[in-house]
Design a protein around this motif. Sequence first.
Motif, mmCIF file in Angstrom:
data_model
loop_
_atom_site.group_PDB
_atom_site.id
_atom_site.type_symbol
_atom_site.label_atom_id
_atom_site.label_comp_id
_atom_site.label_asym_id
_atom_site.label_seq_id
_atom_site.Cartn_x
_atom_site.Cartn_y
_atom_site.Cartn_z
ATOM 1 N N ALA A 131 80.907 -54.151 11.076
ATOM 2 C CA ALA A 131 79.771 -54.748 11.803
ATOM 3 C C ALA A 131 79.781 -56.272 11.713
ATOM 4 O O ALA A 131 79.564 -56.961 12.706
ATOM 5 N N ILE A 132 80.045 -56.794 10.519
ATOM 6 C CA ILE A 132 79.960 -58.251 10.355
ATOM 7 C C ILE A 132 81.043 -58.941 11.194
ATOM 8 O O ILE A 132 80.783 -59.908 11.900
ATOM 9 N N GLU A 133 82.265 -58.420 11.143
ATOM 10 C CA GLU A 133 83.309 -59.078 11.929
ATOM 11 C C GLU A 133 82.997 -58.989 13.424
ATOM 12 O O GLU A 133 83.344 -59.878 14.199
ATOM 13 N N LYS A 134 82.297 -57.928 13.821
ATOM 14 C CA LYS A 134 81.979 -57.806 15.244
ATOM 15 C C LYS A 134 80.816 -58.705 15.669
ATOM 16 O O LYS A 134 80.855 -59.287 16.749
ATOM 17 N N VAL A 135 79.788 -58.836 14.848
ATOM 18 C CA VAL A 135 78.674 -59.699 15.273
ATOM 19 C C VAL A 135 78.982 -61.185 15.106
ATOM 20 O O VAL A 135 78.258 -62.030 15.637
ATOM 21 N N THR A 136 80.037 -61.494 14.389
ATOM 22 C CA THR A 136 80.399 -62.905 14.257
ATOM 23 C C THR A 136 81.546 -63.296 15.183
ATOM 24 O O THR A 136 81.984 -64.445 15.177
ATOM 25 N N GLY A 137 82.021 -62.353 15.966
ATOM 26 C CA GLY A 137 83.095 -62.662 16.914
ATOM 27 C C GLY A 137 84.465 -62.736 16.278
ATOM 28 O O GLY A 137 85.418 -63.188 16.902
ATOM 29 N N ARG A 138 84.562 -62.304 15.024
ATOM 30 C CA ARG A 138 85.859 -62.398 14.347
ATOM 31 C C ARG A 138 86.746 -61.183 14.580
ATOM 32 O O ARG A 138 87.947 -61.237 14.324
ATOM 33 N N ALA A 139 86.176 -60.074 15.028
ATOM 34 C CA ALA A 139 86.989 -58.874 15.261
ATOM 35 C C ALA A 139 88.033 -59.186 16.327
ATOM 36 O O ALA A 139 87.736 -59.823 17.330
ATOM 37 N N ARG A 140 89.250 -58.726 16.090
ATOM 38 C CA ARG A 140 90.329 -59.056 17.008
ATOM 39 C C ARG A 140 90.732 -57.846 17.842
ATOM 40 O O ARG A 140 90.911 -56.749 17.313
ATOM 41 N N TYR A 141 90.894 -58.072 19.119
ATOM 42 C CA TYR A 141 91.332 -57.060 20.084
ATOM 43 C C TYR A 141 92.691 -57.500 20.614
ATOM 44 O O TYR A 141 93.108 -58.648 20.408
ATOM 45 N N VAL A 142 93.356 -56.600 21.312
ATOM 46 C CA VAL A 142 94.724 -56.926 21.736
ATOM 47 C C VAL A 142 94.774 -58.233 22.521
ATOM 48 O O VAL A 142 95.645 -59.077 22.304
ATOM 49 N N THR A 143 93.814 -58.415 23.441
ATOM 50 C CA THR A 143 93.876 -59.612 24.287
ATOM 51 C C THR A 143 93.584 -60.895 23.511
ATOM 52 O O THR A 143 93.723 -61.981 24.051
#
Lengths: 160, 302, 764
Positions: free
Chosen positions: C18-30
């Motif tokens: 959750a934290i990486e996602k709400v802070t924009g740090r989660a990484r996706y392929v693009t």
Amino acid sequence: MIDAGARVPIRLVVNGRARELAVATHALLLDVLRDDLDLKGAKRSCDSQVCGACTVLVDGLAVSACTYLAVEADGCAVLTVEGLAEGDTLHPIQRAFVDAGAVQCGFCTAGMLLTARALLDEHAAPTREQVLHYLRGSLCRCTGYRKIVEAIVAAGGGDR
Amino acid sequence: MLRPFALHRPGTAEEACGLLARLGDDAVPYAGGTELLLLMKLGLLRPRHLIDVKRVAGFDAITDGARLTLGAAVTHRAVERSPLVGRHCALLAAVARHVANVRVRNVGTVGGNLAFADPHSDLATLFLTLDATVELVSGRGRRELPLTDFVRGAWETARAPDELLASVRLTPWPSGTAATYVKFGVHERPTLGVALALCRAAAGARVGEARLAIGCVDARPARVPAAEARLTGVAVAELEDVAGAVAEAAAAAVDPADDLHGSADYKRAMVAVFVRRALRIAAARARGDVAPAARFPHAVVA
Amino acid sequence: MSARPLRVVGRPLARIDAIEKVTGRARYVTDLVLPGMAHARVLRSPYAHARLARVETGRARALPGVVAVLAGADLTWCDPYFGPAFRDRPILAIDVARHEGEPVAAVAAVDEATAAAALELIDVDYEPLAAALTLEDALAPGAPLVHTREPLAGHFADLSSLRPRPGTNVCHQFHFARGDAATALASADLVVEDTFRFPAVQHYAMEPHAAVAAWDETGGLTVWASTQNPYSVRVELAKMFDVPLARIRIVVPHLGGGFGSKTYAKLEPLAAALAHAAGRPVRLAASAAEAFQTVRRCSARVTMRVGFGGDGTLAAVHCDAQYDVGAYADIGPRVVQKATYTATGPYRVPHVDLGGAAVYTNTTPGGAFRGFGVPQLAWALESLFDVAADRLGRDPIDLRRHNLLGHGEAFAPGDTPIDGKFEESLGRAAEAIGWTLAGAADRGRGLATMLKASIGPSVSEAIVRLHADGSVSVLASAVEMGQGTRTVLAQIAAEVLAVALARVVVVTPDTAITPYDQTTSSSRSTTMTGRAVQAAAEDVREQLLRVGSEALGLPASDLALEDGAIVTATRRLAYPEVLARRFGMAGGELIGRGVVAPGRSAAPLGGSTPFWEMAVGAAEVSVDEETGAVSVERYVSVADVGRAVNPLLLEGQDEGGVVQGLGHTLFEEMAYADGHLLNGTLLLYRVPRADDVPALECRFVENADGAGPFGAKGAGEGSLVPVSPAVANALARLTGVRLRDLPLTPERVWRALRARERRAPGAI
């Protein structure tokens, strides 16, 4: 006039930090944020201003960064999801999303948070109605929205 | 992704018009970009020059006087929040509040909306009931056209390539006018829009002049004189009695085509339904009812 | 060791990402950037069916900045065909393009703009061919054939039973019979029959498909892919490019939604081919519009006959289902096979005759989509159940209850017995929607059930590592696509090893590192991958106890794990101390391994389902009779989940399933005209918005009777399936109008209401 292909110097304050860049006239703000400034939080999805995944705030106003020229942000303050928290302290809207289970795949999350932030700046304690009105252009395919709406209302201090 | 273009940022209308005259088909005016940049990303438009009109003096102004003037570069958001608009035509602010979504409203402009003449637009329909005229400027001078003459068809206007849409001028309804705008549709853009204004006759209890415009259904929005005539002189208390005839007249006046928004006969039937509903809402407002606004699924009532 | 209360499993904990996602740090392929990475763009066919007379790429190759250009004819150095059911899909069209949007040529260049410019320099001469655009077109005598030669067999043994019918557009036909349905229907007291249609629907995962491919100096290939099954993609790439499995790495960062759209290979083969040709990493990111041209839900036409005895006992079901799988089979034939097998839903039916056909058309390929063919059949069966209830004068819930399979009852010989309590779900849904209470006159209520098999047999493996500081790594290849599997797997490991959730890290799926997992689909991860993780953690626990037992001089049965330590009544040995004793120093780790591999069985499809996914949905609707607009005012979903490992996540997943179901129930349909998709963007393709969501309750039946860890079993698809029939049943009970075609658009409902008015009032 700025020639086609020429790079224009622009100054902006991104997440509180002054930045100077040179961008082409046709550079989209989303690409400049993602590629030039390595701020990958804003996402490209529908690319047509419907879904909200690329939402950032320019001088406090929500815009679709996928359809917004970077040169327009010259002289402006840009807020992206990376700038919501203060250090390790989450913004209340981020905290509310975590607590309410309003995050699933996360691809819409940055846009949702910034849209919510703009709403909260306008109405400190938004009603459910106001939240739904603001989310008209913010799509999520995972959550069914209930927890997102709940989180935004809660972040404004309203009933959960 | 956009293809490269030169960006011009004239500070005056003269300068902008000079650029348009000089660059011809290679140039297009640019304001919010919410329509233009979409088409450019798809490669459907490939202008080599964009003339940004947002810095043209006066283009972002909302002024009143005999008429209410909205500069071409005024955003939907500015219309929504303008005290002048609120004072002279509160319905316009309410309609602006429901254009597309908050991001489009923050950036998209009144001028861009009219100049693109997308048939699925809210503003043009409403403006027809406000006797809107548009002001076009060019190196050849200025001209003012009724909106009905300006919008010629779907994505087609009377603007010459060297002309710039400078402003739209509206004639606010007389005080005591009861009006509403209702739009309906499942898709991102409305399937139909109905704008209705009932201006009171001097005596107050009867409709003096009625204005009804239907949008989105045909290639361009249009007033419905036959329906308006049915409303003229009708006592406010008796509006319900003519609702059927007014709705029928409106349905007969449109000429929709089958498309993703629905078949022609469905759209025609919905025109009747929503004209009737709009009339009921306006009539209630004319009577001074303070009941909460009606709600219909997939519809917005302003 | 005595059973202790659960501490981590069963609690509504915030997701670990959750934290990486709400802070924009989660990484996706693009979001990935590799040194020297080139950017790809794809030229797509504007025709539904066309011969490629000429594809001229010379001018594109000459454009400065272009590093690779490929057309179908260039793919002589690899096996260009892929596809899980059959290898019928070329990386780029070879000789023939079979649907609008099929990739015809591709360019990799230093940036996207250059790649896009190069595409405009490619000249293609298309010779349009007659196209089969609908099921009717494709099944008509003399129909244009989408494929003129028999497709190559796929690479997956579990799909080897699939067979095309040469000389037709039928790419697979499935038949399942038990008893004598024809005779039973002939002698039934009531037979209800009708034909139902289900639309082609776009997944619209917020993240369109994407892949970044890079070949290394050893001839190895790494692909960062937005895929739900890295191991299936690995197999296909290995065969296509003749590379050993061990030299292929598929790495899966966060997925921006899947819903089935990212099962099996999609863009990965093209990205790999371009990277090979370019000699540098290539990023291929589809646009949302291209996702519409990549995969969709199989549309279907379903004719069902259902026979009842006078007392409401089901006698027989006859089903003839045709699924439009588009231009390439993808996993469509398996969708048809597996769904048709369970066409009778959760009911006891002595005589069944179930037929399903997968039919090629010249449209976007149809594949997996949440529910895997079951929504199409439940739409028919559950609608007919209400029709039958009306005709029999029975309450629709009573009629269902009368025929439900009970806990432990066989669904089909050799398959897993029913492992949940449908009655309980039905009762709770009825209660929550207020079935027996008087409702407002302008509201109608309806209900529907669903039953779905998961994939069987399938294999999951996992490794759990306990490190010297007592923290834990879970290595498993279930893909996080929003459903929360990383959190659930972490909870399972934390529970078994008695550590805090924050001490557990779930490693990103990477076929070079995380062990085999067949697929992240079919609601299987909690049960199958979860069991593998549980077993691996238990393996570590046994090792801990062995060491602890020696260290403390007590039998393992006197020891317990608590709060990161081995404890007895009087002593406490924290894990770091245990490991230090084991290795004689502060190094080393305990490694546990878990394998779940049930193998084939005597079940009709060759493998037993590991669990049955079971749910009930109840809707309360109103309708604007003048416009035909249906409003779903309230909705209740009850899913039998055995145990909710994380109720917060599960609730979110089921809420999302209901709303996604509302999409195809009310709005969504990919509309084609003359082979052209008319609504391939969100400006015209309407997915549900926040303001469409009804008052929504998602509840769970938890009897800890599932086959997964701690009695859990799969969930997440179930909530979507009953939505359409529940809403249509509610609408029918409100208005007397029965709709057979989805979606229930305002115009469709309006027409039905008008047709009713033309008939005698009150008649149905």
